[in-house]
Scaffold this motif. Sequence first.
Motif, PDB file in Angstrom:
ATOM      1  N   GLU A 215       0.797  -1.223   0.000  1.00  0.00           N
ATOM      2  CA  GLU A 215       0.000   0.000   0.000  1.00  0.00           C
ATOM      3  C   GLU A 215       0.837   1.285   0.000  1.00  0.00           C
ATOM      4  OE1 GLU A 215      -0.129  -1.696   4.281  1.00  0.00           O
ATOM      5  OE2 GLU A 215      -0.224  -2.442   2.200  1.00  0.00           O
ATOM      6  N   VAL A 216       2.132   1.187   0.266  1.00  0.00           N
ATOM      7  CA  VAL A 216       2.968   2.397   0.250  1.00  0.00           C
ATOM      8  C   VAL A 216       3.945   2.402  -0.925  1.00  0.00           C
ATOM      9  CG1 VAL A 216       2.802   2.578   2.762  1.00  0.00           C
ATOM     10  CG2 VAL A 216       4.849   1.557   1.735  1.00  0.00           C
ATOM     11  N   GLN A 217       3.974   1.346  -1.712  1.00  0.00           N
ATOM     12  CA  GLN A 217       4.979   1.243  -2.771  1.00  0.00           C
ATOM     13  C   GLN A 217       4.801   2.298  -3.866  1.00  0.00           C
ATOM     14  OE1 GLN A 217       5.264  -2.835  -4.134  1.00  0.00           O
ATOM     15  NE2 GLN A 217       5.841  -3.584  -2.110  1.00  0.00           N
ATOM     16  N   SER A 218       3.607   2.801  -4.047  1.00  0.00           N
ATOM     17  CA  SER A 218       3.386   3.834  -5.056  1.00  0.00           C
ATOM     18  C   SER A 218       4.053   5.153  -4.658  1.00  0.00           C
ATOM     19  CB  SER A 218       1.890   4.069  -5.274  1.00  0.00           C
ATOM     20  OG  SER A 218       1.275   4.527  -4.081  1.00  0.00           O
ATOM     21  N   ILE A 229      19.291   2.272 -16.709  1.00  0.00           N
ATOM     22  CA  ILE A 229      17.987   2.257 -16.044  1.00  0.00           C
ATOM     23  C   ILE A 229      16.884   1.787 -16.984  1.00  0.00           C
ATOM     24  CG2 ILE A 229      17.623   4.706 -16.567  1.00  0.00           C
ATOM     25  CD1 ILE A 229      16.412   2.726 -13.446  1.00  0.00           C
ATOM     26  N   GLU A 230      17.060   2.006 -18.300  1.00  0.00           N
ATOM     27  CA  GLU A 230      16.027   1.579 -19.255  1.00  0.00           C
ATOM     28  C   GLU A 230      15.775   0.070 -19.199  1.00  0.00           C
ATOM     29  OE1 GLU A 230      17.784   5.387 -20.490  1.00  0.00           O
ATOM     30  OE2 GLU A 230      18.641   3.439 -19.982  1.00  0.00           O
ATOM     31  N   ASP A 231      16.793  -0.688 -18.788  1.00  0.00           N
ATOM     32  CA  ASP A 231      16.640  -2.146 -18.697  1.00  0.00           C
ATOM     33  C   ASP A 231      15.664  -2.542 -17.597  1.00  0.00           C
ATOM     34  OD1 ASP A 231      18.519  -2.253 -20.680  1.00  0.00           O
ATOM     35  OD2 ASP A 231      20.170  -2.910 -19.393  1.00  0.00           O
ATOM     36  N   TYR A 232      15.388  -1.616 -16.684  1.00  0.00           N
ATOM     37  CA  TYR A 232      14.590  -1.956 -15.506  1.00  0.00           C
ATOM     38  C   TYR A 232      13.288  -1.182 -15.415  1.00  0.00           C
ATOM     39  CZ  TYR A 232      19.352  -3.436 -14.515  1.00  0.00           C
ATOM     40  OH  TYR A 232      20.601  -3.984 -14.625  1.00  0.00           O
ATOM     41  N   VAL A 233      13.034  -0.300 -16.367  1.00  0.00           N
ATOM     42  CA  VAL A 233      11.840   0.534 -16.306  1.00  0.00           C
ATOM     43  C   VAL A 233      10.566  -0.305 -16.305  1.00  0.00           C
ATOM     44  CG1 VAL A 233      10.448   2.197 -17.611  1.00  0.00           C
ATOM     45  CG2 VAL A 233      12.886   2.611 -17.269  1.00  0.00           C
ATOM     46  N   ALA A 234      10.525  -1.360 -17.099  1.00  0.00           N
ATOM     47  CA  ALA A 234       9.322  -2.206 -17.145  1.00  0.00           C
ATOM     48  C   ALA A 234       9.023  -2.809 -15.780  1.00  0.00           C
ATOM     49  CB  ALA A 234       9.500  -3.307 -18.186  1.00  0.00           C
ATOM     50  N   ALA A 235      10.056  -3.286 -15.092  1.00  0.00           N
ATOM     51  CA  ALA A 235       9.871  -3.864 -13.757  1.00  0.00           C
ATOM     52  C   ALA A 235       9.437  -2.798 -12.757  1.00  0.00           C
ATOM     53  CB  ALA A 235      11.162  -4.524 -13.292  1.00  0.00           C
ATOM     54  N   ILE A 236      10.011  -1.603 -12.861  1.00  0.00           N
ATOM     55  CA  ILE A 236       9.635  -0.493 -11.981  1.00  0.00           C
ATOM     56  C   ILE A 236       8.166  -0.146 -12.170  1.00  0.00           C
ATOM     57  CG2 ILE A 236       9.967   1.984 -11.595  1.00  0.00           C
ATOM     58  CD1 ILE A 236      12.941   1.544 -12.246  1.00  0.00           C
ATOM     59  N   GLU A 237       7.744  -0.010 -13.422  1.00  0.00           N
ATOM     60  CA  GLU A 237       6.361   0.362 -13.701  1.00  0.00           C
ATOM     61  C   GLU A 237       5.390  -0.739 -13.296  1.00  0.00           C
ATOM     62  OE1 GLU A 237       6.445   1.396 -17.805  1.00  0.00           O
ATOM     63  OE2 GLU A 237       7.214   3.445 -17.424  1.00  0.00           O
ATOM     64  N   GLN A 238       5.797  -1.980 -13.486  1.00  0.00           N
ATOM     65  CA  GLN A 238       4.935  -3.099 -13.098  1.00  0.00           C
ATOM     66  C   GLN A 238       4.725  -3.122 -11.584  1.00  0.00           C
ATOM     67  OE1 GLN A 238       6.344  -6.927 -14.365  1.00  0.00           O
ATOM     68  NE2 GLN A 238       4.520  -8.011 -13.676  1.00  0.00           N
ATOM     69  N   GLY A 240       4.672  -0.536  -9.752  1.00  0.00           N
ATOM     70  CA  GLY A 240       3.898   0.632  -9.362  1.00  0.00           C
ATOM     71  C   GLY A 240       4.683   1.680  -8.609  1.00  0.00           C
ATOM     72  N   ILE A 241       6.016   1.566  -8.612  1.00  0.00           N
ATOM     73  CA  ILE A 241       6.824   2.597  -7.980  1.00  0.00           C
ATOM     74  C   ILE A 241       7.296   3.584  -9.049  1.00  0.00           C
ATOM     75  CG2 ILE A 241       7.547   0.900  -6.247  1.00  0.00           C
ATOM     76  CD1 ILE A 241      10.376   1.094  -7.396  1.00  0.00           C
ATOM     77  N   GLN A 242       8.028   4.587  -8.635  1.00  0.00           N
ATOM     78  CA  GLN A 242       8.512   5.617  -9.537  1.00  0.00           C
ATOM     79  C   GLN A 242      10.029   5.686  -9.465  1.00  0.00           C
ATOM     80  OE1 GLN A 242       5.799   9.242  -9.192  1.00  0.00           O
ATOM     81  NE2 GLN A 242       5.167   8.106  -7.381  1.00  0.00           N
ATOM     82  N   TYR A 243      10.637   6.413 -10.371  1.00  0.00           N
ATOM     83  CA  TYR A 243      12.074   6.607 -10.270  1.00  0.00           C
ATOM     84  C   TYR A 243      12.424   8.055 -10.581  1.00  0.00           C
ATOM     85  CZ  TYR A 243      12.473   6.098 -15.407  1.00  0.00           C
ATOM     86  OH  TYR A 243      12.348   6.245 -16.774  1.00  0.00           O
TER      87      TYR A 243
END
Length: 255
Positions: A215-218, A229-238, A240-243
């Motif tokens: 509930e706080v990950q967003s 970082i582009e290699d990990y953007v899909a995992a970050i977006e999945q 639900g966090i931000q960078y």
Amino acid sequence: MNLIPLGVGGAFTSRFYHNNYIAEIGTKKLLIDAGTTLRTSIKKAGYSYLDIDAVWISHLHSDHVGGLEELIFQRYWHLKNDIHHPMKTHIFVHQTIYPLLRQLLSFPLENGGATVDDFCDFTVVGDEEHINFEGLQLHIFDTSNTHIQGMASSGVFIRGPLGNVLFSSDVKDLQGANLMRFINTDTVAIFQDTSFTSNGAHALFSDILAYYPKEVQSKIYAMHYNDPIEDYVAAIEQAGIQYVKEREAMTFTLN
């Protein structure tokens, strides 16, 4: 509060500047860490050393403190119309780090009869204290041994009447740092150093997702991350966090 990422990378980044920030709070500007890339990153973001009202130093790795000496000297030896107008640097620091930081600064600053105190003013605090800064409370808390065993380090919790922000600095042992003790319904952002590859000094992305409740990950903003970082953007977006993005300002209503 406006938060401007001067850089987002780690100590060995070859693509980004170091993970340092300017927090615009009211009429004042707080520099969050001062790595060796500061001399370039602060200008790229449209600021100068003279704009800074205070500096918080989280720990003594070069990507967090390597640019502090130059900042101090440039401010002190400021010339206006060819006349010396010295500006002392105000440093916020946790009591566990203060003697080490003072010793570090003594080597370049204490010569010709000068002392560290000729160049710097310190506000030294413990875990149970806070600094009032333009209507916000800065709680600098001890994270020693949770970044690297045997190393003094700290984070900062910025609290206002309308919200709060947690800035982890560098942490490997999330449980040991006990960062969740600061998170509540008023938390609007959690700035967390995030690594996507195995290492001995920073929390892995998977560890972060396991530590923080769903509930706080967003509210999490990944920072101090790997160069590709582009290699990990899909995992970050999945997840639900931000960078954080370099020089992309963020605004948080805290007061």
